[in-house]
Scaffold this motif. Structure first.
Motif, PDB file in Angstrom:
ATOM      1  N   LYS A  54     -63.034 -41.556 -21.641  1.00  0.00           N
ATOM      2  CA  LYS A  54     -61.841 -41.208 -20.851  1.00  0.00           C
ATOM      3  C   LYS A  54     -60.571 -41.465 -21.656  1.00  0.00           C
ATOM      4  N   GLY A  55     -60.576 -42.610 -22.388  1.00  0.00           N
ATOM      5  CA  GLY A  55     -59.407 -42.904 -23.212  1.00  0.00           C
ATOM      6  C   GLY A  55     -59.259 -41.934 -24.363  1.00  0.00           C
ATOM      7  N   MET A  56     -60.379 -41.540 -24.963  1.00  0.00           N
ATOM      8  CA  MET A  56     -60.327 -40.587 -26.069  1.00  0.00           C
ATOM      9  C   MET A  56     -59.712 -39.266 -25.609  1.00  0.00           C
ATOM     10  N   VAL A  57     -60.142 -38.824 -24.430  1.00  0.00           N
ATOM     11  CA  VAL A  57     -59.631 -37.561 -23.903  1.00  0.00           C
ATOM     12  C   VAL A  57     -58.134 -37.661 -23.612  1.00  0.00           C
ATOM     13  N   CYS A  58     -57.749 -38.757 -22.960  1.00  0.00           N
ATOM     14  CA  CYS A  58     -56.353 -38.899 -22.537  1.00  0.00           C
ATOM     15  C   CYS A  58     -55.409 -39.157 -23.709  1.00  0.00           C
ATOM     16  N   PHE A  59     -55.718 -40.217 -24.479  1.00  0.00           N
ATOM     17  CA  PHE A  59     -54.821 -40.578 -25.577  1.00  0.00           C
ATOM     18  C   PHE A  59     -54.964 -39.633 -26.764  1.00  0.00           C
ATOM     19  N   GLY A  60     -56.203 -39.200 -27.020  1.00  0.00           N
ATOM     20  CA  GLY A  60     -56.424 -38.332 -28.171  1.00  0.00           C
ATOM     21  C   GLY A  60     -55.738 -36.995 -28.034  1.00  0.00           C
ATOM     22  N   ASN A  61     -55.591 -36.512 -26.794  1.00  0.00           N
ATOM     23  CA  ASN A  61     -54.911 -35.241 -26.587  1.00  0.00           C
ATOM     24  C   ASN A  61     -53.463 -35.305 -27.035  1.00  0.00           C
ATOM     25  N   ARG A  62     -52.897 -36.564 -27.081  1.00  0.00           N
ATOM     26  CA  ARG A  62     -51.491 -36.699 -27.402  1.00  0.00           C
ATOM     27  C   ARG A  62     -51.231 -36.986 -28.873  1.00  0.00           C
ATOM     28  N   ILE A  63     -52.107 -37.833 -29.494  1.00  0.00           N
ATOM     29  CA  ILE A  63     -51.781 -38.275 -30.855  1.00  0.00           C
ATOM     30  C   ILE A  63     -52.904 -38.046 -31.872  1.00  0.00           C
ATOM     31  N   GLY A  64     -54.045 -37.488 -31.429  1.00  0.00           N
ATOM     32  CA  GLY A  64     -55.153 -37.268 -32.367  1.00  0.00           C
ATOM     33  C   GLY A  64     -56.126 -38.433 -32.337  1.00  0.00           C
ATOM     34  N   PRO A  65     -56.773 -38.759 -33.486  1.00  0.00           N
ATOM     35  CA  PRO A  65     -57.775 -39.842 -33.513  1.00  0.00           C
ATOM     36  C   PRO A  65     -57.196 -41.148 -32.994  1.00  0.00           C
ATOM     37  N   VAL A  66     -57.987 -41.855 -32.176  1.00  0.00           N
ATOM     38  CA  VAL A  66     -57.517 -43.093 -31.558  1.00  0.00           C
ATOM     39  C   VAL A  66     -58.017 -44.323 -32.328  1.00  0.00           C
ATOM     40  N   ILE A  67     -59.311 -44.349 -32.659  1.00  0.00           N
ATOM     41  CA  ILE A  67     -59.883 -45.515 -33.350  1.00  0.00           C
ATOM     42  C   ILE A  67     -59.207 -45.688 -34.703  1.00  0.00           C
ATOM     43  N   GLY A  68     -58.707 -46.888 -34.932  1.00  0.00           N
ATOM     44  CA  GLY A  68     -58.012 -47.195 -36.173  1.00  0.00           C
ATOM     45  C   GLY A  68     -56.522 -46.963 -36.112  1.00  0.00           C
ATOM     46  N   ALA A  69     -56.063 -46.339 -35.046  1.00  0.00           N
ATOM     47  CA  ALA A  69     -54.628 -46.072 -34.917  1.00  0.00           C
ATOM     48  C   ALA A  69     -53.896 -47.327 -34.454  1.00  0.00           C
ATOM     49  N   ASP A  70     -52.580 -47.350 -34.614  1.00  0.00           N
ATOM     50  CA  ASP A  70     -51.746 -48.444 -34.115  1.00  0.00           C
ATOM     51  C   ASP A  70     -51.477 -48.196 -32.638  1.00  0.00           C
ATOM     52  N   ARG A  71     -51.658 -49.236 -31.824  1.00  0.00           N
ATOM     53  CA  ARG A  71     -51.518 -49.061 -30.377  1.00  0.00           C
ATOM     54  C   ARG A  71     -50.108 -48.614 -30.004  1.00  0.00           C
ATOM     55  N   ARG A  72     -49.104 -48.894 -30.834  1.00  0.00           N
ATOM     56  CA  ARG A  72     -47.737 -48.496 -30.545  1.00  0.00           C
ATOM     57  C   ARG A  72     -47.566 -46.982 -30.615  1.00  0.00           C
ATOM     58  N   GLU A  73     -48.510 -46.326 -31.350  1.00  0.00           N
ATOM     59  CA  GLU A  73     -48.486 -44.869 -31.415  1.00  0.00           C
ATOM     60  C   GLU A  73     -49.377 -44.243 -30.337  1.00  0.00           C
ATOM     61  N   VAL A  74     -50.321 -45.048 -29.801  1.00  0.00           N
ATOM     62  CA  VAL A  74     -51.267 -44.528 -28.822  1.00  0.00           C
ATOM     63  C   VAL A  74     -50.752 -44.709 -27.397  1.00  0.00           C
ATOM     64  N   LEU A  75     -50.221 -45.898 -27.099  1.00  0.00           N
ATOM     65  CA  LEU A  75     -49.831 -46.234 -25.726  1.00  0.00           C
ATOM     66  C   LEU A  75     -48.413 -45.778 -25.437  1.00  0.00           C
ATOM     67  N   THR A  76     -48.142 -45.695 -24.135  1.00  0.00           N
ATOM     68  CA  THR A  76     -46.781 -45.394 -23.707  1.00  0.00           C
ATOM     69  C   THR A  76     -45.904 -46.629 -23.901  1.00  0.00           C
ATOM     70  N   ALA A  77     -44.616 -46.458 -23.818  1.00  0.00           N
ATOM     71  CA  ALA A  77     -43.687 -47.572 -23.983  1.00  0.00           C
ATOM     72  C   ALA A  77     -43.935 -48.634 -22.923  1.00  0.00           C
ATOM     73  N   ALA A  78     -44.207 -48.195 -21.667  1.00  0.00           N
ATOM     74  CA  ALA A  78     -44.449 -49.161 -20.601  1.00  0.00           C
ATOM     75  C   ALA A  78     -45.727 -49.941 -20.859  1.00  0.00           C
ATOM     76  N   GLN A  79     -46.763 -49.250 -21.342  1.00  0.00           N
ATOM     77  CA  GLN A  79     -48.033 -49.930 -21.643  1.00  0.00           C
ATOM     78  C   GLN A  79     -47.856 -50.927 -22.785  1.00  0.00           C
ATOM     79  N   ASN A  80     -47.106 -50.563 -23.801  1.00  0.00           N
ATOM     80  CA  ASN A  80     -46.872 -51.470 -24.925  1.00  0.00           C
ATOM     81  C   ASN A  80     -46.093 -52.704 -24.497  1.00  0.00           C
ATOM     82  N   ARG A  81     -45.116 -52.515 -23.582  1.00  0.00           N
ATOM     83  CA  ARG A  81     -44.359 -53.665 -23.090  1.00  0.00           C
ATOM     84  C   ARG A  81     -45.285 -54.625 -22.343  1.00  0.00           C
ATOM     85  N   LEU A  82     -46.199 -54.078 -21.543  1.00  0.00           N
ATOM     86  CA  LEU A  82     -47.142 -54.922 -20.807  1.00  0.00           C
ATOM     87  C   LEU A  82     -48.046 -55.678 -21.791  1.00  0.00           C
ATOM     88  N   VAL A  83     -48.542 -54.992 -22.799  1.00  0.00           N
ATOM     89  CA  VAL A  83     -49.392 -55.648 -23.805  1.00  0.00           C
ATOM     90  C   VAL A  83     -48.618 -56.748 -24.499  1.00  0.00           C
TER      91      VAL A  83
END
Length: 275
Positions: free
Chosen positions: A199-228
């Motif tokens: 589910k995450g691959m479909v959602c996040f990958g549609n926006r930025i490409g490959p997810v595994i190995g990526a920086d979460r700041r490029e994968v997550l939304t600003a609100a999600q990064n603030r929560l993390v």
């Protein structure tokens, strides 16, 4: 203390036995005597170790070959020498060929010859004993190695079975994770994404490409990064390093893992991702 070298001399003539005792008087041997084959067998049964037996061939009741055959059966390590006249050579050679006798010395004997023969016989006995000791040690080492190999094989089988079980459970866990109806993302504290379900691959990958190995700041939304970021700060203040936090449909969990020192898990539904 070294074991004494014991020699048993068997002859039905006392003067022959006395001659043999005198012959070896200065050699340090423990000389024992017997007047017949039966008496010789009795003496062997009473003594701890007899390295060499010297026997006459012609004796009443039991001749030398018969006596030494019994010695071979019951004390096979004892080296056997026979004394006889030339008339008995044929029978004695046959006994030597059968392995019952180590050496034949003709009467009347040469003193140097018989002393050399006895010296060689004692050496033969000692070499045989050393070989038996080494063979026993080798068998013990082989038994020990066999036991170690069995133990190693059992450990390998046990470890293989454990790894197989772990891999099966991991596969099942990943299948469960992939089939969850919401996105789950695992990342290290420095922000590298190392796990993401389907589910995450479909959602996040549609926006930025490959997810595994990526920086979460490029994968997550600003609100999600603030929560993390907020939950990471809380974990650093926590005594055990664990922390969690929620905001709307987002949930972040930080906990210690057997595979990494600490990890961050973000759980978020698809609507929140798209939003």
């Amino acid at each position: 203390m070294a074991e004494p070298v014991r020699i048993l001399c068997v002859d039905d003539e006392r003067n022959v036995l006395r001659s043999l005792e005198r012959l070896f008087l200065d050699d340090g041997y423990d000389i024992r005597t017997a007047l017949s084959g039966a008496e010789g067998l009795l003496a062997l049964g009473q003594l701890d170790t007899v390295q060499v037996v010297i026997s006459d061939y012609r004796m009443p009741g039991m001749n030398g070959v018969e006596f030494l055959s019994e010695v071979r059966k019951n004390w096979p390590d004892t080296v056997r020498i026979i004394l006889s006249g030339y008339a008995d050579t044929g029978a004695i050679v046959s006994a030597i060929n059968d392995g019952q006798i180590y050496k034949f010395i003709a009467k009347p004997w040469n003193e140097d010859e018989i002393r050399v023969a006895v010296t060689n016989a004692v050496e033969r006995y000692n070499l045989g004993r050393e070989n038996r000791t080494l063979a026993a040690e080798l068998r013990a080492k082989n038994d020990e190695l066999t036991a170690l190999n069995r133990d190693l094989e059992a450990r390998v089988e046990e470890r293989t079975a454990a790894l197989t079980t772990q891999n099966r459970l991991l596969t099942e866990s990943l299948n469960i994770l992939d089939n969850l109806p919401f996105a789950v993302v695992g990342m290290s504290l420095d922000g590298t994404v190392f796990q993401c379900n389907r589910k995450g691959m479909v959602c996040f990958g549609n926006r930025i490409g490959p997810v595994i190995g990526a920086d979460r700041r490029e994968v997550l939304t600003a609100a999600q990064n603030r929560l993390v970021d907020r939950v990471i700060d809380e974990s650093r203040r926590s005594s055990n390093g664990n922390a969690s936090g929620e905001e709307g449909n987002h949930r972040v969990v930080i906990e210690r893992s057997p595979y990494t020192s600490e990890c961050v898990i973000l759980i978020v539904n698809e609507e929140a991702v798209r939003g």
